[in-house]
Design a protein around this motif. Structure first.
Motif, mmCIF file in Angstrom:
data_model
loop_
_atom_site.group_PDB
_atom_site.id
_atom_site.type_symbol
_atom_site.label_atom_id
_atom_site.label_comp_id
_atom_site.label_asym_id
_atom_site.label_seq_id
_atom_site.Cartn_x
_atom_site.Cartn_y
_atom_site.Cartn_z
ATOM 1 N N UNK A 1 0.792 -1.233 0.000
ATOM 2 C CA UNK A 1 0.000 0.000 0.000
ATOM 3 C C UNK A 1 0.821 1.279 0.000
ATOM 4 N N UNK A 2 2.091 1.186 0.423
ATOM 5 C CA UNK A 2 2.899 2.388 0.568
ATOM 6 C C UNK A 2 2.602 3.169 1.831
ATOM 7 N N UNK A 3 1.807 2.593 2.733
ATOM 8 C CA UNK A 3 1.450 3.238 3.996
ATOM 9 C C UNK A 3 2.209 2.593 5.149
ATOM 10 N N UNK A 4 2.319 3.306 6.262
ATOM 11 C CA UNK A 4 2.932 2.722 7.451
ATOM 12 C C UNK A 4 1.923 1.912 8.253
ATOM 13 N N UNK A 5 0.639 2.270 8.158
ATOM 14 C CA UNK A 5 -0.414 1.507 8.831
ATOM 15 C C UNK A 5 -1.748 1.807 8.158
ATOM 16 N N UNK A 6 -2.832 1.350 8.791
ATOM 17 C CA UNK A 6 -4.129 1.307 8.107
ATOM 18 C C UNK A 6 -4.950 2.586 8.201
ATOM 19 N N UNK A 7 -4.321 3.721 8.466
ATOM 20 C CA UNK A 7 -5.067 4.976 8.510
ATOM 21 C C UNK A 7 -4.156 6.135 8.128
ATOM 22 N N UNK A 8 -4.751 7.118 7.479
ATOM 23 C CA UNK A 8 -4.074 8.388 7.217
ATOM 24 C C UNK A 8 -4.864 9.499 7.884
ATOM 25 N N UNK B 1 -11.685 24.425 6.018
ATOM 26 C CA UNK B 1 -10.635 23.663 6.691
ATOM 27 C C UNK B 1 -11.241 22.648 7.653
ATOM 28 N N UNK B 2 -10.795 21.387 7.535
ATOM 29 C CA UNK B 2 -11.263 20.320 8.413
ATOM 30 C C UNK B 2 -10.084 19.452 8.826
ATOM 31 N N UNK B 3 -10.290 18.657 9.870
ATOM 32 C CA UNK B 3 -9.378 17.567 10.215
ATOM 33 C C UNK B 3 -10.000 16.278 9.692
ATOM 34 N N UNK B 4 -9.193 15.440 9.047
ATOM 35 C CA UNK B 4 -9.721 14.260 8.369
ATOM 36 C C UNK B 4 -8.914 13.018 8.744
ATOM 37 N N UNK B 5 -9.627 11.940 9.060
ATOM 38 C CA UNK B 5 -9.004 10.639 9.257
ATOM 39 C C UNK B 5 -9.610 9.646 8.284
ATOM 40 N N UNK B 6 -8.762 8.911 7.563
ATOM 41 C CA UNK B 6 -9.241 7.979 6.541
ATOM 42 C C UNK B 6 -8.620 6.610 6.786
ATOM 43 N N UNK B 7 -9.452 5.595 6.969
ATOM 44 C CA UNK B 7 -8.964 4.236 7.157
ATOM 45 C C UNK B 7 -8.817 3.553 5.798
ATOM 46 N N UNK B 8 -7.887 2.608 5.724
ATOM 47 C CA UNK B 8 -7.586 1.938 4.460
ATOM 48 C C UNK B 8 -7.752 0.430 4.625
ATOM 49 N N UNK B 9 -8.802 -0.123 4.007
ATOM 50 C CA UNK B 9 -9.086 -1.556 4.128
ATOM 51 C C UNK B 9 -8.029 -2.415 3.457
ATOM 52 N N UNK B 10 -7.260 -1.836 2.552
ATOM 53 C CA UNK B 10 -6.233 -2.604 1.844
ATOM 54 C C UNK B 10 -5.032 -2.928 2.733
ATOM 55 N N UNK B 11 -4.922 -2.261 3.883
ATOM 56 C CA UNK B 11 -3.837 -2.529 4.832
ATOM 57 C C UNK B 11 -4.379 -3.407 5.951
ATOM 58 N N UNK B 12 -4.135 -4.714 5.849
ATOM 59 C CA UNK B 12 -4.581 -5.679 6.860
ATOM 60 C C UNK B 12 -6.059 -5.510 7.208
ATOM 61 N N UNK B 13 -6.877 -5.352 6.173
ATOM 62 C CA UNK B 13 -8.314 -5.234 6.383
ATOM 63 C C UNK B 13 -8.727 -4.011 7.167
ATOM 64 N N UNK B 14 -7.881 -2.958 7.134
ATOM 65 C CA UNK B 14 -8.220 -1.746 7.879
ATOM 66 C C UNK B 14 -8.284 -1.951 9.380
ATOM 67 N N UNK B 15 -7.645 -3.011 9.875
ATOM 68 C CA UNK B 15 -7.752 -3.340 11.296
ATOM 69 C C UNK B 15 -7.159 -2.232 12.170
ATOM 70 N N UNK B 16 -7.822 -1.992 13.289
ATOM 71 C CA UNK B 16 -7.420 -0.918 14.195
ATOM 72 C C UNK B 16 -6.509 -1.449 15.289
ATOM 73 N N UNK B 17 -5.232 -1.138 15.173
ATOM 74 C CA UNK B 17 -4.266 -1.471 16.203
ATOM 75 C C UNK B 17 -3.831 -0.212 16.928
ATOM 76 N N UNK B 18 -2.688 -0.291 17.611
ATOM 77 C CA UNK B 18 -2.220 0.835 18.418
ATOM 78 C C UNK B 18 -1.895 2.064 17.574
ATOM 79 N N UNK B 19 -1.338 1.855 16.370
ATOM 80 C CA UNK B 19 -0.983 3.002 15.526
ATOM 81 C C UNK B 19 -2.231 3.688 14.990
ATOM 82 N N UNK B 20 -3.176 2.901 14.470
ATOM 83 C CA UNK B 20 -4.417 3.487 13.951
ATOM 84 C C UNK B 20 -5.154 4.232 15.056
ATOM 85 N N UNK B 21 -5.270 3.617 16.230
ATOM 86 C CA UNK B 21 -5.948 4.268 17.347
ATOM 87 C C UNK B 21 -5.261 5.550 17.778
ATOM 88 N N UNK B 22 -3.926 5.526 17.812
ATOM 89 C CA UNK B 22 -3.174 6.711 18.230
ATOM 90 C C UNK B 22 -3.291 7.834 17.192
#
Length: 310
Positions: free
Chosen positions: A126-133, A143-164
């Motif tokens: 994917x070129x990502x470090x984990x499952x969210x940008x 202007x907004x703050x945006x969080x985008x999850x990526x299902x292509x990275x381990x099914x978009x699973x939420x671990x410590x990095x995604x949660x943080x």
């Protein structure tokens, strides 16, 4: 824009959304087998891809121009996180946050493969470090703050990095008094990280409470196919406004698990977006080509006149 013009635009847009919902919910929801078939497109396998719902052959280039929506039946194909950012954020305005955050395999988890190898494989794919940008940007000048999850990275699973990353994004939005938008696409908590992945739900819920209740700031949750498990139980359903794409599958537990646990037959399609909308769990079902406009229309008044606690 005058107040009268603003309400007139909202009225016209509401009619467009209503027409879409009438078409999307006409008749009954498709069979469980049709609903369960995942829509996918892989641009690495050539110039053509097949819509897994209707079988229509799609040219990858034209599919991207059509925002990854099947022209035959209007099914929404999967998108990676970068494609969603390009869809929602004005060109050259995206500023990413916490890009270098990488998960550690604290448990040394190993099943068919090690957790560390799975992460490395997904990073290469994917070129990502984990499952969210996460980051900030401007949809139609707001202007907004945006969080985008990526299902292509381990099914978009939420671990410590995604949660943080999601937590920091919420905290930044709170500190800067920005509207917050979360695009959910996940299979749930990342089992390879054990209890630490489950604690992310409480962490996200805690900072969301500060953002929404204490600071009275806007949080919009957008549910895409699929949104399940711990993500549904935290960021997915905490929004002040909850939006879903057409036929987005949203659940905590899957149909088979519910049937085996409750020993009751579950209706086909009851976890699809149209069914959830009919039962009051969603505020809007928005077609992908209108999503940027909807989000900017909702966010702009909050940015122009933020709530000030007396």
């Amino acid at each position: 824009m005058s107040v009268i013009n603003w309400f007139e635009d909202k009225r016209k847009f509401g009619g467009l959304i209503g027409a879409f919902l009438e078409e999307a919910t006409k008749g009954s929801i498709s069979s469980e087998r049709e609903r369960d078939r995942r829509i996918s497109i892989n641009t690495n396998k050539g110039l053509w891809a097949r819509c897994d719902n209707c079988g229509n052959m799609l040219h990858v280039k034209f599919s991207k121009q059509n925002k990854s929506v099947c022209e035959e039946r209007g099914y929404h194909l999967s998108m990676n996180s970068m494609e969603r950012i390009e869809l929602l954020i004005d060109r050259n305005t995206w500023i990413p946050m916490d890009e270098d955050m990488v998960a550690k395999d604290a448990l040394g988890f190993f099943d068919e493969d090690s957790h560390q190898n799975r992460i490395a494989t997904s990073q290469e794919k994917t070129g990502l470090t984990d499952a969210a940008q996460t980051g900030i940007g401007y949809p139609n000048g707001t202007l907004i703050a945006l969080g985008v999850m990526d299902f292509h990275f381990m099914g978009g699973s939420m671990g410590s990095v995604v949660g943080e990353k999601i937590t920091r994004s919420i905290e930044y939005a709170t500190h800067k008094s920005l509207p917050l938008i979360s695009i959910c696409a996940s299979g749930g908590a990342r089992m390879q990280e054990g209890t630490s992945s489950l604690t992310q739900m409480a962490k996200i819920s805690s900072v969301s409470q500060i953002h929404q209740v204490q600071k009275r700031l806007l949080y919009i949750s957008v549910l895409t196919y699929p949104t399940t498990g711990g993500v549904t139980a935290s960021s997915g359903m905490l929004g002040d406004i909850t939006i879903a794409e057409s036929k987005a599958y949203t659940a905590f537990a899957g149909k088979r698990v519910i049937e085996q646990t409750s020993r009751q037959k579950i209706p086909d399609g009851f976890q699809a977006a149209e069914s959830l909308f009919d039962n009051g769990l969603l505020d809007l079902i928005v077609p992908r080509n209108l999503l940027k406009g909807v989000l900017s229309e909702i966010s702009e008044p909050y940015s122009s006149a933020p709530y000030n606690k007396i």
